[in-house]
Design a protein around this motif. Sequence first.
Motif, mmCIF file in Angstrom:
data_model
loop_
_atom_site.group_PDB
_atom_site.id
_atom_site.type_symbol
_atom_site.label_atom_id
_atom_site.label_comp_id
_atom_site.label_asym_id
_atom_site.label_seq_id
_atom_site.Cartn_x
_atom_site.Cartn_y
_atom_site.Cartn_z
ATOM 1 N N LEU A 167 36.982 40.662 38.304
ATOM 2 C CA LEU A 167 37.099 41.083 39.704
ATOM 3 C C LEU A 167 35.821 40.740 40.460
ATOM 4 C CD1 LEU A 167 38.504 42.560 42.010
ATOM 5 C CD2 LEU A 167 37.512 44.697 41.134
ATOM 6 N N THR A 168 34.672 40.965 39.830
ATOM 7 C CA THR A 168 33.397 40.643 40.483
ATOM 8 C C THR A 168 33.328 39.174 40.847
ATOM 9 O OG1 THR A 168 32.240 42.419 39.316
ATOM 10 C CG2 THR A 168 30.890 40.626 40.192
ATOM 11 N N GLN A 169 33.761 38.304 39.935
ATOM 12 C CA GLN A 169 33.737 36.868 40.210
ATOM 13 C C GLN A 169 34.735 36.487 41.300
ATOM 14 O OE1 GLN A 169 31.532 34.681 39.216
ATOM 15 N NE2 GLN A 169 30.502 36.262 37.992
ATOM 16 N N LEU A 170 35.893 37.154 41.318
ATOM 17 C CA LEU A 170 36.875 36.876 42.369
ATOM 18 C C LEU A 170 36.324 37.308 43.723
ATOM 19 C CD1 LEU A 170 39.665 35.952 43.299
ATOM 20 C CD2 LEU A 170 40.515 38.262 42.780
ATOM 21 N N GLN A 171 35.656 38.446 43.766
ATOM 22 C CA GLN A 171 35.065 38.916 45.021
ATOM 23 C C GLN A 171 33.988 37.959 45.514
ATOM 24 O OE1 GLN A 171 33.978 42.805 43.567
ATOM 25 N NE2 GLN A 171 35.647 43.819 44.671
ATOM 26 N N LYS A 172 33.188 37.443 44.585
ATOM 27 C CA LYS A 172 32.176 36.459 44.962
ATOM 28 C C LYS A 172 32.824 35.185 45.493
ATOM 29 C CE LYS A 172 28.529 37.922 41.751
ATOM 30 N NZ LYS A 172 27.727 37.523 40.540
ATOM 31 N N LEU A 173 33.911 34.783 44.839
ATOM 32 C CA LEU A 173 34.596 33.562 45.246
ATOM 33 C C LEU A 173 35.230 33.717 46.626
ATOM 34 C CD1 LEU A 173 35.698 30.715 44.662
ATOM 35 C CD2 LEU A 173 37.587 31.802 43.404
ATOM 36 N N THR A 174 35.934 34.831 46.836
ATOM 37 C CA THR A 174 36.609 35.009 48.125
ATOM 38 C C THR A 174 35.626 35.357 49.239
ATOM 39 O OG1 THR A 174 37.081 37.324 47.562
ATOM 40 C CG2 THR A 174 38.786 35.706 47.065
ATOM 41 N N GLY A 175 34.410 35.746 48.864
ATOM 42 C CA GLY A 175 33.369 35.981 49.865
ATOM 43 C C GLY A 175 32.534 34.737 50.096
ATOM 44 N N TYR A 176 33.051 33.600 49.696
ATOM 45 C CA TYR A 176 32.341 32.313 49.782
ATOM 46 C C TYR A 176 31.825 32.042 51.187
ATOM 47 C CZ TYR A 176 31.951 27.218 50.122
ATOM 48 O OH TYR A 176 31.530 25.935 50.364
ATOM 49 N N SER A 177 30.537 31.696 51.242
ATOM 50 C CA SER A 177 29.939 31.354 52.541
ATOM 51 C C SER A 177 29.046 30.120 52.411
ATOM 52 C CB SER A 177 29.114 32.546 53.059
ATOM 53 O OG SER A 177 28.086 32.879 52.135
ATOM 54 N N GLY A 178 29.401 29.269 51.468
ATOM 55 C CA GLY A 178 28.629 28.052 51.246
ATOM 56 C C GLY A 178 28.235 27.944 49.790
ATOM 57 N N ARG A 192 48.601 39.227 35.905
ATOM 58 C CA ARG A 192 49.502 38.405 36.723
ATOM 59 C C ARG A 192 48.855 38.064 38.057
ATOM 60 N NH1 ARG A 192 53.784 41.840 34.750
ATOM 61 N NH2 ARG A 192 53.667 43.072 36.666
ATOM 62 N N GLN A 193 48.164 39.033 38.644
ATOM 63 C CA GLN A 193 47.509 38.758 39.928
ATOM 64 C C GLN A 193 46.359 37.769 39.770
ATOM 65 O OE1 GLN A 193 47.172 42.184 42.799
ATOM 66 N NE2 GLN A 193 47.600 43.369 40.935
ATOM 67 N N PHE A 194 45.561 37.952 38.725
ATOM 68 C CA PHE A 194 44.486 36.988 38.465
ATOM 69 C C PHE A 194 45.067 35.594 38.238
ATOM 70 C CE2 PHE A 194 41.313 40.313 36.653
ATOM 71 C CZ PHE A 194 40.769 40.494 37.912
ATOM 72 N N ARG A 195 46.163 35.548 37.461
ATOM 73 C CA ARG A 195 46.794 34.265 37.144
ATOM 74 C C ARG A 195 47.253 33.571 38.430
ATOM 75 N NH1 ARG A 195 50.868 36.123 34.124
ATOM 76 N NH2 ARG A 195 49.398 36.514 32.423
ATOM 77 N N ASP A 196 47.820 34.341 39.340
ATOM 78 C CA ASP A 196 48.265 33.768 40.617
ATOM 79 C C ASP A 196 47.099 33.153 41.388
ATOM 80 O OD1 ASP A 196 50.895 34.378 40.211
ATOM 81 O OD2 ASP A 196 50.954 36.088 41.593
ATOM 82 N N GLN A 197 45.964 33.873 41.411
ATOM 83 C CA GLN A 197 44.801 33.360 42.147
ATOM 84 C C GLN A 197 44.302 32.058 41.523
ATOM 85 O OE1 GLN A 197 44.557 35.491 44.695
ATOM 86 N NE2 GLN A 197 45.923 36.799 43.522
ATOM 87 N N SER A 208 41.831 32.883 52.590
ATOM 88 C CA SER A 208 43.147 33.519 52.707
ATOM 89 C C SER A 208 43.401 34.531 51.598
ATOM 90 C CB SER A 208 44.244 32.449 52.678
ATOM 91 O OG SER A 208 44.371 31.880 51.378
ATOM 92 N N LEU A 209 42.613 34.463 50.523
ATOM 93 C CA LEU A 209 42.782 35.381 49.402
ATOM 94 C C LEU A 209 41.856 36.596 49.486
ATOM 95 C CD1 LEU A 209 43.048 32.834 46.445
ATOM 96 C CD2 LEU A 209 44.909 33.977 47.645
ATOM 97 N N ARG A 210 41.097 36.671 50.556
ATOM 98 C CA ARG A 210 40.071 37.715 50.647
ATOM 99 C C ARG A 210 40.657 39.119 50.480
ATOM 100 N NH1 ARG A 210 36.414 35.547 54.785
ATOM 101 N NH2 ARG A 210 35.919 34.216 53.026
ATOM 102 N N GLY A 211 41.787 39.377 51.092
ATOM 103 C CA GLY A 211 42.396 40.705 50.974
ATOM 104 C C GLY A 211 42.966 40.983 49.599
ATOM 105 N N LYS A 212 43.305 39.920 48.860
ATOM 106 C CA LYS A 212 43.893 40.094 47.526
ATOM 107 C C LYS A 212 42.925 40.789 46.583
ATOM 108 C CE LYS A 212 47.743 37.787 48.370
ATOM 109 N NZ LYS A 212 49.083 38.424 48.327
ATOM 110 N N ALA A 213 41.658 40.462 46.693
ATOM 111 C CA ALA A 213 40.665 41.065 45.803
ATOM 112 C C ALA A 213 40.630 42.578 45.987
ATOM 113 C CB ALA A 213 39.289 40.468 46.065
ATOM 114 N N ASP A 214 40.774 43.040 47.227
ATOM 115 C CA ASP A 214 40.781 44.480 47.485
ATOM 116 C C ASP A 214 41.995 45.143 46.830
ATOM 117 O OD1 ASP A 214 38.482 44.213 48.973
ATOM 118 O OD2 ASP A 214 39.550 43.987 50.879
ATOM 119 N N ASN A 215 43.157 44.465 46.893
ATOM 120 C CA ASN A 215 44.361 45.017 46.265
ATOM 121 C C ASN A 215 44.197 45.097 44.750
ATOM 122 O OD1 ASN A 215 45.606 45.152 48.768
ATOM 123 N ND2 ASN A 215 46.605 43.153 48.550
ATOM 124 N N ILE A 216 43.637 44.040 44.168
ATOM 125 C CA ILE A 216 43.440 44.018 42.721
ATOM 126 C C ILE A 216 42.448 45.084 42.303
ATOM 127 C CG2 ILE A 216 42.613 42.612 40.772
ATOM 128 C CD1 ILE A 216 43.630 40.147 42.250
#
Length: 210
Positions: A58-69, A157-162, A177-185
């Motif tokens: 989850l931490t890595q997904l949050q970092k990824l979806t918070g991408y700013s460069g 399943r959610q991680f797999r989808d991402q 577009s996946l930014r909100g998904k991390a919060d749901n997960i």
Amino acid sequence: MSPRLLLAALVFTLAACNTVYYAAWEKLGYEKRDLLKSAVKAARGEQKEAGEEFQDALTQLQKLTGYSGGNLESAYNRFKGEYEDCEAQATAVRDEIREVDTVARDLFREWEREIRQYESASLATDSRRKLADTRSRFEQLSNSLHAAESTMEPVLRQFRDQVLYLKHNLNAAAVGSLRGKADNIQGDIQRLLAQMNRSIAEADRFIQTL
């Protein structure tokens, strides 16, 4: 060979393998009760590791979806690696739970069989009571273990989808577009961790009384 005979042969072979397995441990001084305690401890340990792996993913997904460069592909690969670690750890948890169930079943069958060998009615009655108590405590543990196990697949399943989505759409817009998904997960992972902790506590209680 007919399917029924084939199944019977398979069951016989597995039973024979289990007999050899337990006999080998008995020669080393370990009874089924000892093996069950070890299996429960192993399942408890795998669950602890699973909780950590899911949190890391989850931490890595949050970092990824918070991408700013930066290197987007490297961030994706780190998340994908954590997801694969989660898959492997979930398999380890399932395997250990199956081991716990198998050893417990074999222990209880042996216990029931040996109760019939008592000459003393009072000792047989006492042993039967202890068997019922142990079986009841194990039922609580098993239910808790399987409840914890069931919380892993929805998150996987959610991680797999991402992972699958980003594999073919690795760009800043797709990541955003996946930014909100991390919060749901995150909510699902909190439920997973809570159930894992309950299961671990149940394992601790069972080990202390076994």
